[in-house]
Design an enzyme around this catalytic site. Structure first.
Site, PDB file in Angstrom:
ATOM      1  N   ASP B 145     -69.212 -47.617  14.156  1.00 51.77           N
ATOM      2  CA  ASP B 145     -70.382 -47.746  13.284  1.00 51.77           C
ATOM      3  C   ASP B 145     -71.495 -48.579  13.911  1.00 51.77           C
ATOM      4  O   ASP B 145     -71.257 -49.615  14.507  1.00 51.77           O
ATOM      5  CB  ASP B 145     -70.000 -48.375  11.951  1.00 51.77           C
ATOM      6  CG  ASP B 145     -71.195 -48.445  11.013  1.00 51.77           C
ATOM      7  OD1 ASP B 145     -71.855 -47.415  10.859  1.00 51.77           O
ATOM      8  OD2 ASP B 145     -71.471 -49.528  10.474  1.00 51.77           O
ATOM      9  N   ASP B 298     -71.960 -50.244   2.787  1.00 49.63           N
ATOM     10  CA  ASP B 298     -72.566 -50.626   4.074  1.00 49.63           C
ATOM     11  C   ASP B 298     -73.170 -52.034   3.959  1.00 49.63           C
ATOM     12  O   ASP B 298     -74.231 -52.319   4.520  1.00 49.63           O
ATOM     13  CB  ASP B 298     -73.617 -49.612   4.541  1.00 49.63           C
ATOM     14  CG  ASP B 298     -73.985 -49.789   6.018  1.00 49.63           C
ATOM     15  OD1 ASP B 298     -73.362 -50.631   6.702  1.00 49.63           O
ATOM     16  OD2 ASP B 298     -74.901 -49.087   6.484  1.00 49.63           O
TER      17      ASP B 298
END
Lengths: 306, 420
Positions: B145, B298
């Site tokens: 990520d 997130d």
């Protein structure tokens, strides 16, 4: 009067016109033996330059000095900035020194907007990244008006790397506000997405310079950086010049009265041929002179000079 | 400790009493149970976040496992998956075990580490995925990520390799050649602001490639923070063909648009960037339809100096754990089945977290949260439990107050406050 000049969008038509009219008065002054006005005596103008730009910095410096302001030049190189000081800390320092206006040139789009959060004085955008350069647009408008007598209804072609041009963005906004019709010309790779919706609905786009020239009152050539070639915006300087450069043959397609502009610095032989840059149609040197008058007007009006 | 939650509505059903004892939901009251008045409250299975940045090790000034865990519990979470982009990177059994152990010590939520796909997130060499899988941290999700696994061969191999331990690759879909220097969504607003654009196609192209790769090798793929209408269409088609793909959407991509960049305040800078109203509408519909499986935060804490600067110098990311459920409630209203599925059951299933996302029936692990849907709260950054303050919701009035959270029958939050 507005407090900051961060974007040409900060200017409505009456305000923009007031600046141009005031600039004309300032220009008249430059013909006198004593060029200085006491208008900003005791006021402090800081030139905060994070990018090298001698021409813009000395233009602002001359403007502030002719208005009798105290001028501090704060260049990023060799200062605390090169030691990693943040924009906010620099702003707080300038604030503590009592800056009445901060003229900022910065490589980051929107830096003047951030700065305005941290200082009490006026913020003038002297070019931020690929965003705007509103005083350049004002001096360009001033130059067009003094050469052609009007702005309303004027047809202006802005040619070249519009995508990366702060000059183009500010000009589209300001010229449209003042009634001109702007056409952006360049290879499709260098025309930003949704540009009319983003800036001004009336803005037109063309990929064909030859088709636009015969119907233009003003053609403004933008600087094209050769590094764009490496990034595949166009194949070569030669091909760019062939398709979008203003050479003598192309200049002949312009109407008799049309003028040729360039914000400088020029790549002679790339976007503009030397014969064109030095021709009577060219306003390039005038633009520089007008820059001082326009910046005097901006500082005078923003700081409420008497 | 035993609890009796009186008159609580389980997922919007008629009020009933709920008993918690010995870590599970019980069918009869314990005489020593502490009584909690559940009037007006809704019980949900504890929320599960498959995408959290806890910043430890490396950036403890922005967040720690402990502060992030507290923020999570206050947001109604009982499990979070900690992303691998720490310093050092979570690309070895040692680092994932450290994060896992820090989570156990904090004891506020289950912290499930995510392992990096490649060594140092560099996209060159596969990390020791098997070692992380068989470590104490029991890693099942692997992700680079922040970086995309760009190399198609490496991505294919990673998808195949993790089949051996039922792992899943979570891809941050970004074709970097199309996003060089990108600062915000490419479109009308980026043109006006003179900020380099992050085109939607850079996300869609990678998702399209990856669903084809996953289909080819018969592997599971999870797509992180889907942000565009075009991505939704790619996913819709892939799912219709039977590709084993799941996807997440963040609360901020469900609510906010690129217009917020207008003042150049980097609190709105995030990667992938805020998109347009049209994208927001498509993402909401996709979550309702199940084309997008989960809401993931997130949650990306950043120190003040990394946001109080020029837009292009700022780090991307925003806080999310403490506001996720209120944001989802504000958008979708009290659709408790939908919320339980997209914020608890489905994420627990994707992350392989047995014990989370279960039904609130007798015998199930007592991982749950109690929400007061009628309360409204103004988001005040200074009140957040996160060590950072980069919330884009400051000053907004949001519905829903998380009153209590239980992890295996123990309260982590009571009366809206963390117990430790």
């Amino acid at each position: 009067m507005i407090k900051h000049l961060r974007s040409a969008a900060d200017l409505d038509a009456p305000t923009a016109t007031l600046i141009l009219d005031t600039a004309a008065e300032m220009a008249a002054l430059s013909g006198r033996e004593v060029k200085k006005l006491p208008a900003l005596r005791g006021r402090t103008v800081v030139n905060l330059f994070y990018e090298d730009s001698t021409r813009t910095r000395i233009s602002f410096e001359a403007a502030a000095k002719r208005l009798s302001a105290d001028v501090i030049n704060f260049s990023a190189k060799g200062s605390s900035v090169s030691k990693g000081e943040s924009l906010k800390d620099t702003a707080l320092t300038l604030q503590a020194m009592g800056a009445d206006a901060v003229v900022i040139r910065h490589s980051a789009s929107g830096a003047p907007h951030r700065l305005a959060n941290w200082v009490d004085g006026s913020v003038v955008n002297a070019g931020d990244g690929t965003h705007e350069h509103p005083t350049q647009a004002l001096l360009d408008a001033y130059t067009m008006r003094s050469r052609l007598g009007r702005l309303d209804g004027l047809k202006v072609a802005i040619v070249g790397d519009v995508l990366h041009s702060r000059v183009a963005r500010s000009n589209v906004l300001l010229l449209t506000t003042l009634g001109a019709q702007v056409t952006l010309v360049g290879p499709p790779t260098l025309i930003p997405l949704d540009v009319a919706a983003a800036l001004a609905e009336k803005t037109q786009v063309s990929y064909d310079l030859d088709a636009v020239l015969p119907d233009s009152d003003v053609v403004m050539m933008l600087r094209v950086q050769t590094e764009r070639m490496q990034d595949s915006y166009f194949p070569s300087a030669r091909e760019y010049s062939r398709r979008y450069g203003l050479d003598v043959a192309r200049m002949k397609k312009l109407p008799e009265h049309a003028i040729v502009m360039h914000p400088g610095p020029m790549n002679r032989g790339m976007e503009i041929a030397p014969e064109v840059a030095d021709s009577p149609r060219s306003t390039i040197v005038e633009q520089v002179a007008n820059g001082v008058s326009v910046r005097m007007a901006v500082l005078y009006l923003l700081l409420g000079g008497k | 400790m035993a609890y009796l939650i009186k008159g609580v509505s389980i997922l919007g059903a008629a009020p009933a009493d709920l008993f918690l004892k010995d870590g599970v939901i019980s069918d009869k009251a314990d005489k020593d149970a502490e009584i909690i008045d559940g009037t007006g409250l809704v019980a949900l299975p504890g929320l599960v976040d498959v995408h959290t940045h806890l910043r430890e090790p490396g950036r403890e000034d922005a967040e720690t496992v402990e502060t992030g865990s507290r923020a999570a519990a206050l947001g109604g979470y009982t499990a979070v998956c900690a992303m691998a982009n720490t310093s050092p990177v979570a690309d070895t059994a040692g680092v994932v075990e450290q994060v896992w152990r820090l989570g156990r010590e904090a004891g506020l939520v289950d912290v499930q580490p995510i392992g990096a796909v490649t060594v140092g997130l560099a996209g060159k060499q596969m990390a020791e995925l098997g070692a992380m899988a068989t470590s104490a941290a029991n890693v099942r999700i692997f992700s680079d990520d922040g970086f995309c696994v760009a190399d198609p061969k490496l991505m294919r191999r990673a998808l195949e390799y993790v089949k051996a331990f039922d792992g899943v690759i979570a891809q941050h879909a970004e074709e970097h050649r199309l996003t060089e220097g990108a600062q915000m969504h490419e479109g009308e607003v980026s043109t006006r602001l003179g900020l380099t654009g992050w085109p939607a196609v850079a996300e869609e192209a990678i998702i399209a490639r990856d669903v084809l790769l996953a289909e080819h090798v018969g592997s599971r793929l999870h797509v992180c923070h889907v942000s565009t209408a075009g991505s939704v269409e790619v996913l819709r088609q892939a799912k219709a063909r039977g590709v084993r793909v799941t996807a997440e959407v963040t609360p901020h991509h469900l609510l906010l648009t690129d217009e917020l960049a207008a003042g150049y305040d980097p609190v709105y800078k995030v990667n992938p960037p805020l998109r347009t109203r049209r994208d927001v509408d498509a993402l909401r519909q996709a979550l309702l339809d199940g084309v997008i499986d989960v809401v993931a935060t997130d949650h990306a804490p950043h120190a003040v100096q990394d946001k109080e600067c020029e837009w292009s110098h700022a780090r991307p990311g925003m806080l999310g754990l403490e506001t996720a459920l209120p944001i989802v409630l504000s958008i979708f209203g009290p659709q408790w089945e939908l919320i339980a599925d997209r914020m608890s059951r489905a994420p627990a299933r994707i992350a392989g977290l047995a014990g989370h996302g279960g039904d609130l029936t007798a015998g199930s692990p007592a991982n749950l949260t109690l929400v007061d849907p009628s309360a409204r709260r103004v988001v005040d950054p200074s009140e957040l439990a996160s060590r950072s303050r980069n919330t884009p919701y400051a000053g907004m009035t949001l519905p829903g107050r998380i009153v209590a959270t239980f992890l295996r029958g123990e309260a982590t939050v009571l009366d809206g406050k963390a117990v430790k």
